[in-house]
Design a protein around this motif. Structure first.
Motif, PDB file in Angstrom:
ATOM      1  N   PRO A  31       0.830  -1.202   0.000  1.00 33.55           N
ATOM      2  CA  PRO A  31       0.000   0.000   0.000  1.00 33.55           C
ATOM      3  C   PRO A  31       0.865   1.253   0.000  1.00 33.55           C
ATOM      4  CG  PRO A  31       0.026  -0.996   2.176  1.00 33.55           C
ATOM      5  CD  PRO A  31       0.746  -1.943   1.266  1.00 33.55           C
ATOM      6  N   LEU A  32       0.358   2.312  -0.613  1.00 33.41           N
ATOM      7  CA  LEU A  32       1.056   3.577  -0.673  1.00 33.41           C
ATOM      8  C   LEU A  32       0.322   4.607   0.176  1.00 33.41           C
ATOM      9  CD1 LEU A  32       1.812   3.798  -4.504  1.00 33.41           C
ATOM     10  CD2 LEU A  32       3.414   3.203  -2.687  1.00 33.41           C
ATOM     11  N   ALA A  33       1.066   5.307   1.003  1.00 31.11           N
ATOM     12  CA  ALA A  33       0.472   6.408   1.761  1.00 31.11           C
ATOM     13  C   ALA A  33       0.043   7.492   0.783  1.00 31.11           C
ATOM     14  CB  ALA A  33       1.475   6.952   2.763  1.00 31.11           C
ATOM     15  N   SER A  34      -1.137   8.026   0.972  1.00 32.54           N
ATOM     16  CA  SER A  34      -1.653   9.027   0.045  1.00 32.54           C
ATOM     17  C   SER A  34      -2.609   9.951   0.778  1.00 32.54           C
ATOM     18  CB  SER A  34      -2.378   8.353  -1.118  1.00 32.54           C
ATOM     19  OG  SER A  34      -3.069   9.303  -1.914  1.00 32.54           O
ATOM     20  N   THR A  35      -2.582  11.221   0.407  1.00 36.11           N
ATOM     21  CA  THR A  35      -3.555  12.171   0.935  1.00 36.11           C
ATOM     22  C   THR A  35      -4.710  12.361  -0.034  1.00 36.11           C
ATOM     23  OG1 THR A  35      -2.356  14.045  -0.024  1.00 36.11           O
ATOM     24  CG2 THR A  35      -1.777  13.392   2.230  1.00 36.11           C
ATOM     25  N   GLY A  36      -4.751  11.557  -1.095  1.00 33.18           N
ATOM     26  CA  GLY A  36      -5.849  11.634  -2.045  1.00 33.18           C
ATOM     27  C   GLY A  36      -7.158  11.229  -1.415  1.00 33.18           C
ATOM     28  N   THR A  37      -8.243  11.647  -2.038  1.00 26.86           N
ATOM     29  CA  THR A  37      -9.563  11.435  -1.451  1.00 26.86           C
ATOM     30  C   THR A  37     -10.452  10.493  -2.256  1.00 26.86           C
ATOM     31  OG1 THR A  37     -10.468  13.345  -2.642  1.00 26.86           O
ATOM     32  CG2 THR A  37      -9.491  13.759  -0.470  1.00 26.86           C
ATOM     33  N   THR A 111       4.924  14.797  -5.096  1.00 22.29           N
ATOM     34  CA  THR A 111       3.811  15.715  -5.310  1.00 22.29           C
ATOM     35  C   THR A 111       4.271  17.144  -5.085  1.00 22.29           C
ATOM     36  OG1 THR A 111       3.079  15.403  -3.023  1.00 22.29           O
ATOM     37  CG2 THR A 111       2.057  14.028  -4.712  1.00 22.29           C
ATOM     38  N   ALA A 112       3.684  18.049  -5.828  1.00 23.41           N
ATOM     39  CA  ALA A 112       4.104  19.450  -5.789  1.00 23.41           C
ATOM     40  C   ALA A 112       3.821  20.057  -4.426  1.00 23.41           C
ATOM     41  CB  ALA A 112       3.391  20.240  -6.879  1.00 23.41           C
ATOM     42  N   ALA A 113       4.826  20.673  -3.850  1.00 22.72           N
ATOM     43  CA  ALA A 113       4.718  21.399  -2.592  1.00 22.72           C
ATOM     44  C   ALA A 113       5.843  22.417  -2.578  1.00 22.72           C
ATOM     45  CB  ALA A 113       4.826  20.453  -1.399  1.00 22.72           C
ATOM     46  N   ALA A 114       5.734  23.388  -1.682  1.00 14.68           N
ATOM     47  CA  ALA A 114       6.720  24.466  -1.665  1.00 14.68           C
ATOM     48  C   ALA A 114       8.138  23.945  -1.524  1.00 14.68           C
ATOM     49  CB  ALA A 114       6.390  25.441  -0.540  1.00 14.68           C
ATOM     50  N   ALA A 198      -9.255  20.025 -14.787  1.00 13.65           N
ATOM     51  CA  ALA A 198     -10.330  20.275 -13.814  1.00 13.65           C
ATOM     52  C   ALA A 198     -10.003  19.865 -12.381  1.00 13.65           C
ATOM     53  CB  ALA A 198     -11.638  19.619 -14.260  1.00 13.65           C
ATOM     54  N   ASP A 199      -8.803  19.359 -12.130  1.00 13.58           N
ATOM     55  CA  ASP A 199      -8.449  18.999 -10.753  1.00 13.58           C
ATOM     56  C   ASP A 199      -6.953  19.213 -10.539  1.00 13.58           C
ATOM     57  OD1 ASP A 199      -9.051  18.210  -8.172  1.00 13.58           O
ATOM     58  OD2 ASP A 199      -8.814  16.073  -8.584  1.00 13.58           O
ATOM     59  N   LEU A 200      -6.475  20.382 -10.922  1.00 12.84           N
ATOM     60  CA  LEU A 200      -5.047  20.679 -10.796  1.00 12.84           C
ATOM     61  C   LEU A 200      -4.728  21.071  -9.355  1.00 12.84           C
ATOM     62  CD1 LEU A 200      -4.321  22.577 -14.134  1.00 12.84           C
ATOM     63  CD2 LEU A 200      -3.754  20.210 -13.547  1.00 12.84           C
ATOM     64  N   MET A 201      -4.727  20.063  -8.502  1.00 12.09           N
ATOM     65  CA  MET A 201      -4.366  20.211  -7.098  1.00 12.09           C
ATOM     66  C   MET A 201      -2.902  19.830  -6.912  1.00 12.09           C
ATOM     67  SD  MET A 201      -7.129  21.227  -5.594  1.00 12.09           S
ATOM     68  CE  MET A 201      -6.773  20.896  -3.866  1.00 12.09           C
ATOM     69  N   PRO A 202      -2.260  20.283  -5.843  1.00 11.57           N
ATOM     70  CA  PRO A 202      -0.848  19.935  -5.635  1.00 11.57           C
ATOM     71  C   PRO A 202      -0.576  18.435  -5.707  1.00 11.57           C
ATOM     72  CG  PRO A 202      -1.494  21.669  -4.115  1.00 11.57           C
ATOM     73  CD  PRO A 202      -2.751  21.244  -4.824  1.00 11.57           C
ATOM     74  N   GLY A 203      -1.480  17.619  -5.177  1.00 10.55           N
ATOM     75  CA  GLY A 203      -1.260  16.177  -5.183  1.00 10.55           C
ATOM     76  C   GLY A 203      -1.352  15.533  -6.546  1.00 10.55           C
ATOM     77  N   ASN A 204      -1.849  16.279  -7.524  1.00 13.67           N
ATOM     78  CA  ASN A 204      -1.983  15.729  -8.881  1.00 13.67           C
ATOM     79  C   ASN A 204      -0.897  16.235  -9.830  1.00 13.67           C
ATOM     80  OD1 ASN A 204      -4.258  14.333  -8.096  1.00 13.67           O
ATOM     81  ND2 ASN A 204      -5.657  15.967  -8.705  1.00 13.67           N
ATOM     82  N   MET A 281      -5.362  17.847   3.124  1.00 20.95           N
ATOM     83  CA  MET A 281      -6.369  18.489   2.278  1.00 20.95           C
ATOM     84  C   MET A 281      -6.958  19.713   2.966  1.00 20.95           C
ATOM     85  SD  MET A 281      -6.706  17.172  -0.728  1.00 20.95           S
ATOM     86  CE  MET A 281      -8.310  17.773  -1.222  1.00 20.95           C
ATOM     87  N   ALA A 282      -7.176  19.613   4.269  1.00 17.50           N
ATOM     88  CA  ALA A 282      -7.713  20.760   5.002  1.00 17.50           C
ATOM     89  C   ALA A 282      -6.733  21.924   4.997  1.00 17.50           C
ATOM     90  CB  ALA A 282      -8.058  20.344   6.433  1.00 17.50           C
ATOM     91  N   ASP A 283      -5.439  21.629   5.136  1.00 15.31           N
ATOM     92  CA  ASP A 283      -4.435  22.695   5.112  1.00 15.31           C
ATOM     93  C   ASP A 283      -4.360  23.361   3.737  1.00 15.31           C
ATOM     94  OD1 ASP A 283      -3.815  22.359   7.755  1.00 15.31           O
ATOM     95  OD2 ASP A 283      -1.990  21.182   7.394  1.00 15.31           O
TER      96      ASP A 283
END
Length: 294
Positions: A31-37, A111-114, A198-204, A281-283
């Protein structure tokens, strides 16, 4: 994260793979840890990632939706300047898991982050190149399908207002309500729809050595308002890179305001839903809401 979520373990995944894809039998599953929903992720060997929808009962047309996602992956791969997931197979329901699932070739990256993005202006230009390529794809005369992101912002009004109503202790709902009304009512003069992720979020968005190398999670891809793909301006980019992104895309004021509205709507819907179950996701939602008000 979801009341109707189905949890699946690595042993079940291994059995499904062995039964449905004998050529992969024996490859290790982890399994892979993921913050995806949307999906539970599993690494199969070193070259494959498996995606198991967390809510296989939520959509009676899930099988068709996953097939369409894989078709979009093949289409986008021929046009985008970065990698997209390469579909390898579509799994069926089986013992221990009641829905369809997918297999894609693994793409290495973070995944993209600062702390992963090097030159933020270069990243913004790279992302703009992806969006320009999307917009340049032939739609065949199609327009927004009537569901999901990409139609008029007013189609999101009920959900946004409901989320604002329960978010008083989480964010500045007074200011956001005023901003939402302004964005929602911004007219759209050019009604030409384009291809949108349509879902260009940092995790994608995946980066290697600080540069954008891949766009993943194509489940929301379709045709619609180009403003939707402006969301990263607020959910990811800092103020300077935000302006670089806008200049690279040549965005007019009205489209920019609609983009702000799409970012606001996504974030304010996510914040109360994930505040206790998905801190990442909340952050992102909190950061996005601060940015749209800035």
């Amino acid at each position: 994260m979801h009341a109707d979520q189905v949890d699946v373990g690595a042993d079940v995944v291994a059995a499904l793979v062995a039964e449905q894809f004998p050529r992969w039998r024996g490859l290790p599953v982890r399994p892979l840890a993921s913050t995806g929903t949307v999906n539970a992720l599993f690494r199969l060997g070193t070259e494959i990632v498996l995606r198991f929808p967390l809510r296989p009962f939520a959509d009676p047309g899930l099988d068709a939706e996953l097939r369409r996602e894989q078709e979009h992956a093949l289409l986008l791969a021929a046009h985008l300047p970065v990698e997209v997931p390469e579909p390898l197979g579509l799994g069926a329901p089986g013992a221990g898991y009641p829905g369809p699932w997918t297999a894609y070739r693994w793409i290495a990256g973070e995944t993209a982050a600062a702390d992963q993005v090097g030159d933020s202006d270069a990243f913004a230009r790279d992302l703009a190149d992806v969006v320009v390529a999307l917009r340049g794809m032939d739609t065949g005369g199609r327009s927004w399908s009537g569901t999901g992101r990409g139609g008029p912002l007013s189609s999101q009004d009920a959900d946004v207002r409901a989320s604002l109503a329960v978010s008083g202790g989480l964010t500045d709902t007074v200011a956001l309500t005023e901003l939402w009304a302004r964005c929602r009512d911004t007219p759209r003069d050019d009604l030409t729809d384009v291809w949108i992720h349509a879902d260009l979020m940092p995790g994608n968005l995946l980066v290697r050595n600080g540069r954008l190398v891949a766009v993943i999670d194509l489940g929301a891809v379709g045709v619609g308002d180009p403003a939707v793909d402006l969301m990263p301006a607020w959910n990811l980019l800092d103020a300077g890179a935000r302006e670089t992104y806008r200049r690279a895309l040549g965005v007019d004021d009205a489209t920019w305001e609609r983009g702000r509205g799409w970012a606001l709507g996504q974030a304010v819907n996510a914040l109360p839903y994930y505040v206790d179950t998905n801190p990442v996701m909340a952050d992102i939602a909190r950061r996005t809401l601060r940015a749209v008000l800035g």
